[in-house]
Design a protein around this motif. Sequence first.
Motif, PDB file in Angstrom:
ATOM      1  N   THR A  84       0.740  -1.221  -0.042  1.00 31.10           N
ATOM      2  CA  THR A  84      -0.018  -0.047   0.113  1.00 31.10           C
ATOM      3  C   THR A  84       0.983   1.334   0.130  1.00 31.10           C
ATOM      4  O   THR A  84       1.911   1.111   0.350  1.00 31.10           O
ATOM      5  N   GLU A  85       0.366   2.349  -0.349  1.00 36.14           N
ATOM      6  CA  GLU A  85       1.088   3.669  -0.483  1.00 36.14           C
ATOM      7  C   GLU A  85       0.492   4.579   0.534  1.00 36.14           C
ATOM      8  O   GLU A  85       0.907   5.564   1.048  1.00 36.14           O
ATOM      9  N   LEU A  86      -0.456   4.144   1.412  1.00 42.06           N
ATOM     10  CA  LEU A  86      -1.445   4.683   2.294  1.00 42.06           C
ATOM     11  C   LEU A  86      -0.274   4.686   3.718  1.00 42.06           C
ATOM     12  O   LEU A  86      -0.154   3.641   4.066  1.00 42.06           O
ATOM     13  N   ALA A  87      -0.180   5.840   4.232  1.00 38.71           N
ATOM     14  CA  ALA A  87       0.751   5.861   5.653  1.00 38.71           C
ATOM     15  C   ALA A  87       0.197   5.163   6.651  1.00 38.71           C
ATOM     16  O   ALA A  87      -1.104   5.139   6.955  1.00 38.71           O
ATOM     17  N   ILE A  88       1.264   4.489   7.564  1.00 36.98           N
ATOM     18  CA  ILE A  88       0.697   3.659   8.460  1.00 36.98           C
ATOM     19  C   ILE A  88       1.261   4.146   9.732  1.00 36.98           C
ATOM     20  O   ILE A  88       2.620   4.443   9.962  1.00 36.98           O
ATOM     21  N   ALA A  89       0.324   4.171  10.788  1.00 41.48           N
ATOM     22  CA  ALA A  89       0.647   4.983  12.088  1.00 41.48           C
ATOM     23  C   ALA A  89       0.707   3.842  12.971  1.00 41.48           C
ATOM     24  O   ALA A  89      -0.008   3.002  12.952  1.00 41.48           O
ATOM     25  N   LEU A  90       1.856   3.850  13.875  1.00 34.75           N
ATOM     26  CA  LEU A  90       1.792   2.794  14.819  1.00 34.75           C
ATOM     27  C   LEU A  90       1.392   3.607  16.284  1.00 34.75           C
ATOM     28  O   LEU A  90       1.900   4.675  16.521  1.00 34.75           O
ATOM     29  N   TRP A  91       0.532   2.978  17.094  1.00 33.10           N
ATOM     30  CA  TRP A  91      -0.061   3.792  18.156  1.00 33.10           C
ATOM     31  C   TRP A  91      -0.104   2.766  19.628  1.00 33.10           C
ATOM     32  O   TRP A  91      -0.523   1.801  19.300  1.00 33.10           O
ATOM     33  N   ASP A  92       0.485   3.392  20.538  1.00 27.81           N
ATOM     34  CA  ASP A  92       0.547   2.578  21.916  1.00 27.81           C
ATOM     35  C   ASP A  92      -0.789   1.881  22.106  1.00 27.81           C
ATOM     36  O   ASP A  92      -1.629   2.802  22.536  1.00 27.81           O
ATOM     37  N   GLU A  93      -0.830   0.654  22.216  1.00 24.04           N
ATOM     38  CA  GLU A  93      -2.028   0.285  22.649  1.00 24.04           C
ATOM     39  C   GLU A  93      -1.986  -0.513  23.870  1.00 24.04           C
ATOM     40  O   GLU A  93      -2.787  -1.568  24.087  1.00 24.04           O
ATOM     41  N   ARG A  94      -1.194  -0.149  25.058  1.00 22.92           N
ATOM     42  CA  ARG A  94      -1.081  -0.756  26.233  1.00 22.92           C
ATOM     43  C   ARG A  94      -2.427  -0.845  26.838  1.00 22.92           C
ATOM     44  O   ARG A  94      -3.152  -0.005  26.941  1.00 22.92           O
ATOM     45  N   LEU A  95      -2.652  -2.089  27.364  1.00 27.20           N
ATOM     46  CA  LEU A  95      -3.938  -2.243  28.009  1.00 27.20           C
ATOM     47  C   LEU A  95      -5.302  -2.202  27.132  1.00 27.20           C
ATOM     48  O   LEU A  95      -6.169  -2.248  27.654  1.00 27.20           O
ATOM     49  N   SER A  96      -5.280  -2.011  26.102  1.00 22.30           N
ATOM     50  CA  SER A  96      -6.574  -2.010  25.180  1.00 22.30           C
ATOM     51  C   SER A  96      -7.329  -3.203  25.322  1.00 22.30           C
ATOM     52  O   SER A  96      -8.443  -3.162  25.386  1.00 22.30           O
ATOM     53  N   THR A  97      -6.815  -4.306  25.123  1.00 22.28           N
ATOM     54  CA  THR A  97      -7.620  -5.630  25.257  1.00 22.28           C
ATOM     55  C   THR A  97      -8.041  -5.618  26.590  1.00 22.28           C
ATOM     56  O   THR A  97      -9.305  -6.359  26.699  1.00 22.28           O
ATOM     57  N   ALA A  98      -7.405  -5.615  27.747  1.00 22.96           N
ATOM     58  CA  ALA A  98      -7.856  -5.584  29.128  1.00 22.96           C
ATOM     59  C   ALA A  98      -8.903  -4.689  29.366  1.00 22.96           C
ATOM     60  O   ALA A  98      -9.887  -5.045  30.235  1.00 22.96           O
ATOM     61  N   ALA A  99      -8.935  -3.595  28.708  1.00 20.16           N
ATOM     62  CA  ALA A  99      -9.989  -2.433  28.921  1.00 20.16           C
ATOM     63  C   ALA A  99     -11.390  -2.745  28.117  1.00 20.16           C
ATOM     64  O   ALA A  99     -12.161  -2.560  29.026  1.00 20.16           O
ATOM     65  N   VAL A 100     -11.227  -3.421  27.067  1.00 18.03           N
ATOM     66  CA  VAL A 100     -12.375  -3.846  26.345  1.00 18.03           C
ATOM     67  C   VAL A 100     -12.798  -4.870  27.022  1.00 18.03           C
ATOM     68  O   VAL A 100     -13.913  -5.189  27.384  1.00 18.03           O
ATOM     69  N   GLU A 101     -11.855  -6.071  27.614  1.00 19.93           N
ATOM     70  CA  GLU A 101     -12.460  -7.151  28.286  1.00 19.93           C
ATOM     71  C   GLU A 101     -13.247  -6.861  29.297  1.00 19.93           C
ATOM     72  O   GLU A 101     -14.569  -7.060  29.706  1.00 19.93           O
ATOM     73  N   ARG A 102     -12.748  -5.774  30.072  1.00 19.35           N
ATOM     74  CA  ARG A 102     -13.838  -5.233  31.435  1.00 19.35           C
ATOM     75  C   ARG A 102     -14.796  -4.499  30.902  1.00 19.35           C
ATOM     76  O   ARG A 102     -15.961  -4.701  31.654  1.00 19.35           O
ATOM     77  N   GLU A 103     -14.776  -3.625  29.836  1.00 14.66           N
ATOM     78  CA  GLU A 103     -16.084  -3.093  29.332  1.00 14.66           C
ATOM     79  C   GLU A 103     -17.185  -4.309  28.995  1.00 14.66           C
ATOM     80  O   GLU A 103     -18.516  -4.267  29.460  1.00 14.66           O
TER      81      GLU A 103
END
Length: 157
Positions: free
Chosen positions: A103-122
């Motif tokens: 792809t030519e579309l720019a790829i951003a990296l974003w810190d996802e610390r604890l995202s799955t844990a937060a979603v699991e709690r929700e």
Amino acid sequence: MPAVILPLIEAAPHWPPRGALVGLDLGTKTIGVAVSDPDRRLATGVTTIQRKAFRADAARVIEIAAERAAVGFVLGLPINMDGSEGPRAQSTRAFARNFSKLTELAIALWDERLSTAAVERELIGMDMSRARRAEVIDEHAAIFILQGALDRLSKKL
């Protein structure tokens, strides 16, 4: 020319002012996919891709991006709590490097610390069964990742 892979704030100038972003939560067995509205205010879940082979997975992500007229990608980077990068972060970086060749579309990296844990709690808070949580956790993690990135982008102005 391969896409650039940069931290979120550095990737943002490579995207046009309007246009949807695709957020990805890269798991070992699945890829959660979310997309933003063109004004980049709200992330919405799209699907969970069952991982097969890199080419097939990447083709499906690119197909979703084309359907949504996306202008860029946000990949959740699973950084350890101490700020170091373990095997999962290295795997995400490898996916990004290989994906950037398709792809030519720019790829951003974003810190996802604890995202799955937060979603699991929700999801537990919503009294969702374990089986149903397993079906939707990666898509919801992608929403969480992309929404966090959108919120951060809205504050940089």
